[in-house]
Design a protein around this motif. Structure first.
Motif, PDB file in Angstrom:
ATOM      1  N   UNK A   1       0.579  -1.422  -0.098  1.00 41.99           N
ATOM      2  CA  UNK A   1      -0.078  -0.018   0.102  1.00 41.99           C
ATOM      3  C   UNK A   1       0.621   1.694   0.303  1.00 41.99           C
ATOM      4  N   UNK A   2       0.648   2.374  -0.463  1.00 45.25           N
ATOM      5  CA  UNK A   2       0.699   3.670  -0.316  1.00 45.25           C
ATOM      6  C   UNK A   2       0.409   4.080   0.926  1.00 45.25           C
ATOM      7  N   UNK A   3       1.350   4.603   2.137  1.00 42.21           N
ATOM      8  CA  UNK A   3       1.671   4.898   3.310  1.00 42.21           C
ATOM      9  C   UNK A   3       0.603   5.799   3.398  1.00 42.21           C
ATOM     10  N   UNK A   4       1.237   6.721   2.636  1.00 36.15           N
ATOM     11  CA  UNK A   4       0.188   8.457   2.001  1.00 36.15           C
ATOM     12  C   UNK A   4      -1.259   7.863   2.337  1.00 36.15           C
ATOM     13  N   UNK A   5      -2.016   7.750   1.539  1.00 38.79           N
ATOM     14  CA  UNK A   5      -3.235   7.010   1.356  1.00 38.79           C
ATOM     15  C   UNK A   5      -3.528   6.407   2.919  1.00 38.79           C
ATOM     16  N   UNK A   6      -3.159   6.144   2.860  1.00 35.51           N
ATOM     17  CA  UNK A   6      -3.154   4.755   4.820  1.00 35.51           C
ATOM     18  C   UNK A   6      -3.202   5.939   5.841  1.00 35.51           C
ATOM     19  N   UNK A   7      -2.450   7.000   5.613  1.00 35.66           N
ATOM     20  CA  UNK A   7      -2.225   7.484   6.650  1.00 35.66           C
ATOM     21  C   UNK A   7      -3.190   8.843   6.854  1.00 35.66           C
ATOM     22  N   UNK A   8      -3.186   9.690   5.551  1.00 36.93           N
ATOM     23  CA  UNK A   8      -4.496  10.653   5.041  1.00 36.93           C
ATOM     24  C   UNK A   8      -5.864  10.193   4.951  1.00 36.93           C
ATOM     25  N   UNK A   9      -6.106   8.916   4.256  1.00 34.79           N
ATOM     26  CA  UNK A   9      -7.224   8.108   3.422  1.00 34.79           C
ATOM     27  C   UNK A   9      -8.190   7.654   4.974  1.00 34.79           C
ATOM     28  N   UNK A  10      -7.078   6.265   5.246  1.00 35.21           N
ATOM     29  CA  UNK A  10      -7.291   4.898   6.179  1.00 35.21           C
ATOM     30  C   UNK A  10      -7.894   4.953   4.491  1.00 35.21           C
ATOM     31  N   UNK A  11      -6.756   4.699   3.547  1.00 32.64           N
ATOM     32  CA  UNK A  11      -7.151   3.691   2.335  1.00 32.64           C
ATOM     33  C   UNK A  11      -5.968   3.366   2.103  1.00 32.64           C
ATOM     34  N   UNK A  12      -6.165   1.789   1.711  1.00 32.12           N
ATOM     35  CA  UNK A  12      -5.664   0.963   0.988  1.00 32.12           C
ATOM     36  C   UNK A  12      -5.495   0.340   0.138  1.00 32.12           C
ATOM     37  N   UNK A  13      -6.082   1.514  -0.874  1.00 30.88           N
ATOM     38  CA  UNK A  13      -6.718   0.698  -2.092  1.00 30.88           C
ATOM     39  C   UNK A  13      -5.511   1.609  -3.304  1.00 30.88           C
ATOM     40  N   UNK A  14      -4.661   2.141  -2.787  1.00 32.76           N
ATOM     41  CA  UNK A  14      -3.438   2.598  -3.663  1.00 32.76           C
ATOM     42  C   UNK A  14      -2.353   1.750  -3.210  1.00 32.76           C
ATOM     43  N   UNK A  15      -2.012   0.830  -4.739  1.00 28.33           N
ATOM     44  CA  UNK A  15      -0.923   0.188  -5.050  1.00 28.33           C
ATOM     45  C   UNK A  15       0.061  -0.337  -5.207  1.00 28.33           C
ATOM     46  N   UNK A  16       1.087  -0.372  -4.935  1.00 28.10           N
ATOM     47  CA  UNK A  16       2.733  -0.601  -6.017  1.00 28.10           C
ATOM     48  C   UNK A  16       3.024  -2.176  -6.036  1.00 28.10           C
ATOM     49  N   UNK A  17       3.538  -2.516  -7.318  1.00 25.96           N
ATOM     50  CA  UNK A  17       4.322  -3.700  -7.690  1.00 25.96           C
ATOM     51  C   UNK A  17       5.831  -2.895  -8.060  1.00 25.96           C
ATOM     52  N   UNK A  18       6.456  -4.056  -7.585  1.00 23.08           N
ATOM     53  CA  UNK A  18       7.562  -4.083  -8.707  1.00 23.08           C
ATOM     54  C   UNK A  18       8.348  -5.084  -8.554  1.00 23.08           C
ATOM     55  N   UNK A  19       8.463  -5.566  -9.313  1.00 25.29           N
ATOM     56  CA  UNK A  19       8.967  -6.506 -10.430  1.00 25.29           C
ATOM     57  C   UNK A  19      10.365  -6.618 -10.819  1.00 25.29           C
ATOM     58  N   UNK A  20      11.365  -7.564 -11.327  1.00 26.69           N
ATOM     59  CA  UNK A  20      12.425  -8.005 -11.473  1.00 26.69           C
ATOM     60  C   UNK A  20      12.833  -9.480 -12.910  1.00 26.69           C
ATOM     61  N   UNK A  21      12.879  -8.572 -13.853  1.00 27.26           N
ATOM     62  CA  UNK A  21      13.246  -9.862 -15.244  1.00 27.26           C
ATOM     63  C   UNK A  21      14.377 -10.664 -14.530  1.00 27.26           C
ATOM     64  N   UNK A  22      13.514 -12.290 -14.586  1.00 27.18           N
ATOM     65  CA  UNK A  22      15.430 -13.195 -14.028  1.00 27.18           C
ATOM     66  C   UNK A  22      14.661 -14.111 -14.840  1.00 27.18           C
ATOM     67  N   UNK A  23      15.966 -15.127 -14.396  1.00 27.05           N
ATOM     68  CA  UNK A  23      15.614 -16.907 -15.577  1.00 27.05           C
ATOM     69  C   UNK A  23      14.910 -17.325 -14.654  1.00 27.05           C
ATOM     70  N   UNK A  24      14.518 -18.276 -15.209  1.00 23.90           N
ATOM     71  CA  UNK A  24      12.904 -19.152 -14.576  1.00 23.90           C
ATOM     72  C   UNK A  24      14.548 -19.921 -14.006  1.00 23.90           C
ATOM     73  N   UNK A  25      14.989 -20.408 -14.393  1.00 18.99           N
ATOM     74  CA  UNK A  25      15.800 -21.028 -13.026  1.00 18.99           C
ATOM     75  C   UNK A  25      16.523 -20.571 -12.109  1.00 18.99           C
ATOM     76  N   UNK A  26      16.402 -19.230 -11.871  1.00 22.68           N
ATOM     77  CA  UNK A  26      16.454 -19.044 -10.254  1.00 22.68           C
ATOM     78  C   UNK A  26      15.682 -19.634  -9.309  1.00 22.68           C
ATOM     79  N   UNK A  27      16.118 -19.688  -8.228  1.00 26.68           N
ATOM     80  CA  UNK A  27      15.703 -20.459  -7.174  1.00 26.68           C
ATOM     81  C   UNK A  27      14.920 -19.669  -6.515  1.00 26.68           C
ATOM     82  N   UNK A  28      13.403 -19.086  -6.354  1.00 25.89           N
ATOM     83  CA  UNK A  28      13.468 -18.252  -5.093  1.00 25.89           C
ATOM     84  C   UNK A  28      11.649 -19.236  -4.611  1.00 25.89           C
ATOM     85  N   UNK A  29      12.416 -20.625  -4.130  1.00 24.17           N
ATOM     86  CA  UNK A  29      12.165 -21.329  -3.732  1.00 24.17           C
ATOM     87  C   UNK A  29      10.443 -21.311  -2.003  1.00 24.17           C
TER      88      UNK A  29
END
Length: 491
Positions: A208-236
């Motif tokens: 969640x974007x914390x500013x919206x939680x603090x100011x509006x008590x609203x959890x609907x602002x959401x961000x994602x971070x993705x990384x391009x990786x080899x499918x062989x990488x272990x994220x077990x």
């Protein structure tokens, strides 16, 4: 299909032409409090970005340049794109002084909009995907993954569930989706290069974007971070949690046993008892490590007027927590994060709370040292966790621990680890008797509701829950499996 997509683009374009007459912050953010929100929210979003100093960055849906100038200060090359000409021209007027920025008027949903494969380090978008159709989002996700270098990042932020801005709109074609749609669309991207090597997008963070939680008590602002990786990488481990131990159906089964919003022993009853020991005060900040689907966090925020940050490594858990937050109007923010890798500034929290989670962590001493740093002086930690007796485990119990990937200690050794990390006034209580009473109560309730449970889930689900609870009772009554409650203070 092409005609439908064309209609979608026309609808979205006319919507933004209408809202781009005034090229102001308020018009772009569709909120009368845009100026105040921007002061708090923009630095927060920028602080979440993966490293981009000297890198090749693409900003999609750049608007009038709310983020363009800040990104340009550090980026090597930045391409800022928007599909409304007057808007990108205003951006160029404001940020044209940065010679490393290329301004482009283009529709990202168009197949003509393209970049060379593996040419970008970071792709950034803020409030873009909610203006694309489902199919356009899926298509753009694949294309973005292709444009990225291996090791590169995608950051995007969207409004989910419902609108946040208070501007009146005659017609609103925005797609306020559930977060799990975006997670699925990006998680399912699979690419192959010319040599046949496979690549995918790994989720680095979702919060969640914390500013919206603090100011509006609203959890609907959401961000994602993705990384391009080899499918062989272990994220077990994360994969294990989301595909084995905490599949969506498994979480719902647990919630049925523990009560709405809970996936830990005793549900609301143990939560109420344990939280009462913390002496929470209005305005304090609480970190919940392994927050599950959020029930304890909502309880603390609602009853004690504290701000809670709930983190969990399971994407499925956080998805449910965000859905549970809709309409609750409480100060709780959620994040998919690994507590062994997440960093917070020293003295950030008044309380750290964790329920039946740290059994998954192999290096507990290192985690407890982090807890100690993250707490303010006078701060408290409260942990409930699975434990074991001090003797050699039976073959069966050893196999159970191995199969689950648990790291279990006896109650006294657990308490000593907290002391060794610097904590004072450490209370280490064996609560196994309470654990067994709770298990019996939960088991009895499930068995009484057998038909309804099977109807809502399956007979296999029923048998797994009942069998699992009975096995825990056998292990606990024999003295092998223990349950500990730990409270400690940073003086």
């Amino acid at each position: 299909m092409a005609a439908i997509q064309e209609h979608e683009r026309e609808v979205q374009k006319s919507y933004w032409v209408e809202h781009s007459v005034d090229l102001t912050l308020e018009a772009m953010m569709l909120d009368s409090k845009a100026s105040d929100l921007d002061k708090e929210e923009r630095p927060e979003v920028l602080s979440l970005l993966p490293p981009y100093e000297g890198k090749s960055v693409l900003e999609l849906g750049a608007g009038i340049g709310r983020f363009t100038g800040d990104i340009a200060k550090k980026a090597g090359q930045l391409t800022a794109v928007d599909f409304i000409e007057s808007v990108i021209k205003k951006n160029e007027t404001i940020n044209g002084l940065y010679k490393n920025v290329k301004f482009m008027c283009a529709d990202v949903a168009s197949p003509d909009f393209d970049f060379p494969e593996g040419s970008l380090d970071v792709i950034f978008s803020n409030w873009l995907l909610m203006y694309l159709s489902d199919k356009e989002v899926e298509n753009l996700a694949e294309r973005m993954a292709r444009w990225l270098k291996v090791g590169g990042y995608i950051f995007f932020r969207e409004s989910c569930f419902h609108q946040s801005g208070d501007h009146k709109r005659k017609h609103n074609p925005t797609h306020y989706r559930e977060p799990r749609f975006y997670t699925k669309a990006f998680k399912e991207c699979h690419l192959y290069d010319n040599s046949g090597s496979s690549f995918e997008l790994a989720l680095v963070s979702c919060k969640c974007i914390g500013a919206y939680v603090r100011n509006k008590k609203n959890q609907n602002q959401i961000c994602w971070i993705w990384q391009k990786v080899s499918s062989d990488d272990d994220r077990g481990f994360q994969k294990f949690l989301d595909t084995v131990q905490y599949k969506s159906t498994g979480i719902l089964r647990y919630e049925r046993v523990f009560g709405q919003g809970f996936v830990s022993t005793g549900g609301i009853d143990t939560t109420r008892e344990f939280v009462a020991k913390l002496d929470l005060q209005p305005g304090q900040k609480v970190l919940d490590v392994g927050c599950g689907i959020g029930g304890g966090d909502f309880y603390m925020a609602d009853n004690y007027d504290v701000h809670v940050v709930g983190i969990d490594l399971s994407i499925n858990m956080i998805s449910f927590a965000l859905e549970h937050a809709i309409g609750l109007n409480c100060s709780v923010e959620f994040e998919v994060a690994d507590c062994t890798k997440r960093e917070y500034p020293d003295g950030t929290f008044d309380v750290i709370y964790s329920r039946d989670t740290i059994l998954h962590i192999q290096d507990k001493p290192a985690l407890f040292r982090s807890f100690y740093k993250w707490l303010k002086p006078g701060g408290k930690v409260l942990i409930s966790d699975y434990c074991r007796n001090a003797g050699t485990p039976s073959v069966e119990f050893a196999e159970y621990i191995k199969q689950r990937g648990y790291d279990l200690h006896d109650v006294e050794a657990y308490g000593q680890m907290l002391r060794d990390a610097g904590f004072d006034e450490v209370i280490a209580e064996d609560r196994t008797d309470q654990f067994m009473k709770v298990l019996e109560k939960e088991l009895d309730a499930v068995e009484k509701e057998k038909e309804a449970f099977i109807r809502d889930f399956s007979e296999e689900d029923y048998n797994e829950i009942v069998g699992g609870w009975k096995a825990k009772l056998v292990r606990s009554s024999s003295g092998e499996q223990r349950w500990g409650l730990f409270i400690a203070k940073k003086n």
